[in-house]
Motif scaffolding. Structure first.
Motif, PDB file in Angstrom:
ATOM      1  N   MET A   1       0.841  -1.190   0.000  1.00 15.41           N
ATOM      2  CA  MET A   1       0.000   0.000   0.000  1.00 15.41           C
ATOM      3  C   MET A   1       0.884   1.251   0.000  1.00 15.41           C
ATOM      4  N   LYS A   2       0.456   2.258  -0.773  1.00 12.51           N
ATOM      5  CA  LYS A   2       1.244   3.479  -0.906  1.00 12.51           C
ATOM      6  C   LYS A   2       1.363   4.204   0.428  1.00 12.51           C
ATOM      7  N   ARG A   3       2.598   4.557   0.784  1.00 18.68           N
ATOM      8  CA  ARG A   3       2.854   5.319   2.008  1.00 18.68           C
ATOM      9  C   ARG A   3       2.903   6.805   1.664  1.00 18.68           C
ATOM     10  N   GLU A  13      12.002   6.974  -1.138  1.00 21.80           N
ATOM     11  CA  GLU A  13      13.018   6.035  -0.683  1.00 21.80           C
ATOM     12  C   GLU A  13      12.361   4.769  -0.135  1.00 21.80           C
ATOM     13  N   HIS A  14      11.277   4.966   0.610  1.00 23.02           N
ATOM     14  CA  HIS A  14      10.550   3.816   1.146  1.00 23.02           C
ATOM     15  C   HIS A  14       9.931   2.992   0.023  1.00 23.02           C
ATOM     16  N   ASP A  15       9.396   3.672  -0.992  1.00 25.24           N
ATOM     17  CA  ASP A  15       8.806   2.977  -2.137  1.00 25.24           C
ATOM     18  C   ASP A  15       9.827   2.062  -2.805  1.00 25.24           C
ATOM     19  N   TRP A  95      15.207   6.011 -10.242  1.00 25.81           N
ATOM     20  CA  TRP A  95      13.897   5.519  -9.803  1.00 25.81           C
ATOM     21  C   TRP A  95      13.303   6.466  -8.755  1.00 25.81           C
ATOM     22  N   GLU A  96      14.106   6.792  -7.742  1.00 23.98           N
ATOM     23  CA  GLU A  96      13.597   7.644  -6.670  1.00 23.98           C
ATOM     24  C   GLU A  96      13.327   9.062  -7.163  1.00 23.98           C
ATOM     25  N   ARG A  97      14.116   9.540  -8.108  1.00 20.19           N
ATOM     26  CA  ARG A  97      13.877  10.875  -8.661  1.00 20.19           C
ATOM     27  C   ARG A  97      12.512  10.937  -9.350  1.00 20.19           C
ATOM     28  N   LEU A  98      12.161   9.885 -10.083  1.00 14.42           N
ATOM     29  CA  LEU A  98      10.857   9.830 -10.733  1.00 14.42           C
ATOM     30  C   LEU A  98       9.726   9.657  -9.725  1.00 14.42           C
ATOM     31  N   ALA A  99       9.990   8.867  -8.680  1.00 15.03           N
ATOM     32  CA  ALA A  99       8.967   8.669  -7.649  1.00 15.03           C
ATOM     33  C   ALA A  99       8.662   9.974  -6.926  1.00 15.03           C
TER      34      ALA A  99
END
Length: 280
Positions: A1-3, A13-15, A95-99
């Motif tokens: 589930m999305k945090r 970072e968590h994602d 990845w994190e930059r896009l998130a």
């Protein structure tokens, strides 16, 4: 589930860590179940098209694509698994930059994909697909190019299925069946396609000897299906000799057994009775 803590960078970072953890757990579960290694591998576009046979392509433009139909990649198979979870930390920074951008509501460019049947293969946008999965999205915008193939791509689940498709494509080049005949002659073991192809070619050679004339592959395939395959399959059904096989597998089995028992290529009641006894 999305945090969602309100801190996009920390959430991103968590994602990523959650996606990596799920990828590792998925590999472990696959190993524990004894499944083949390729069930979690992103399907390689080139291998899929080679197995199915390329027949043309056309640009469809911008479309909304369901994420669960994106199963493969043109050139980044090693970085993501079948569900586009990252397979290592190598892609983490981008990845994190896009998130972070996605969580901030920034505009994300559409990805670019090839469409083969109902399956999609990423040309550009692997990280965007991965982030969309991690954020729980169902669809993504994509520029789509549709690729038409000789064989129907349905039934492809993982890389091992390509072997069957490839052998079927080669079989249909040797035995160019059409219409109902093409759809009905199906086997599950890819090696059976090679054996069946040899069998049909041998049958065609005997037919040409009997009729003292040359017949092309298309004519031989049509004659074999109507004069040999269909009558034999009807007899097998009546004699309850199909069993759990496909009809083509039953035909291939009984054709081989017939020759071993009778040393000829004729069909009559004695053949069926001998085969029925042999099955017991």
């Amino acid at each position: 589930m999305k945090r969602d803590t309100g801190f996009p960078r920390a959430d991103a970072e968590h994602d990523f860590l959650r996606a990596r953890r799920r990828q590792v757990l998925s590999r472990l579960a696959t190993w524990l179940r004894g499944e083949p290694d390729d069930v979690n591998i992103t399907l390689p576009f080139d291998e899929v098209v080679a197995a199915l046979g390329w027949a043309g392509q056309r640009r469809l433009g911008l479309r909304v694509v369901k994420l669960n139909t994106i199963v493969g990649s043109v050139n980044r198979e090693a970085d993501f698994d079948r569900r586009f979870r990252p397979t290592s930390g190598r892609v983490r920074q981008r990845w994190e930059r896009l998130a972070v951008a996605s969580r901030r509501g920034e505009s994300i460019p559409p990805i670019e994909v090839y469409r083969v049947g109902e399956l999609h293969f990423v040309i550009d946008g692997h990280h965007r697909v991965s982030v969309a999965h991690a954020l729980g999205l169902d669809t993504i915008d994509a520029y789509v190019t549709e690729v038409r193939t000789t064989l129907d791509p349905s039934g492809i689940r993982h890389r091992g299925d390509l072997i069957v498709k490839d052998y079927r494509r080669l079989f249909l080049e040797r035995v160019p069946l059409t219409g109902e005949a093409r759809a009905s002659v199906v086997v599950t073991d890819p090696w059976d396609y090679a054996e069946l192809g040899e069998h049909v070619e041998a049958w065609g050679f005997r037919l040409m000897q009997d009729e003292d004339r040359f017949l092309d592959r298309t004519t031989v395939a049509a004659r074999w299906y109507s004069d040999e395959y269909q009558p034999v399959v009807r007899m097998l059904r009546q004699a309850d000799l199909v069993g759990t096989r496909t009809e083509a597998e039953a035909y291939l089995w009984v054709a081989g057994e017939r020759y071993h028992l009778m040393r000829n290529h004729d069909w009559d009641d004695d053949v069926i009775e001998a085969l029925r006894s042999r099955r017991r």
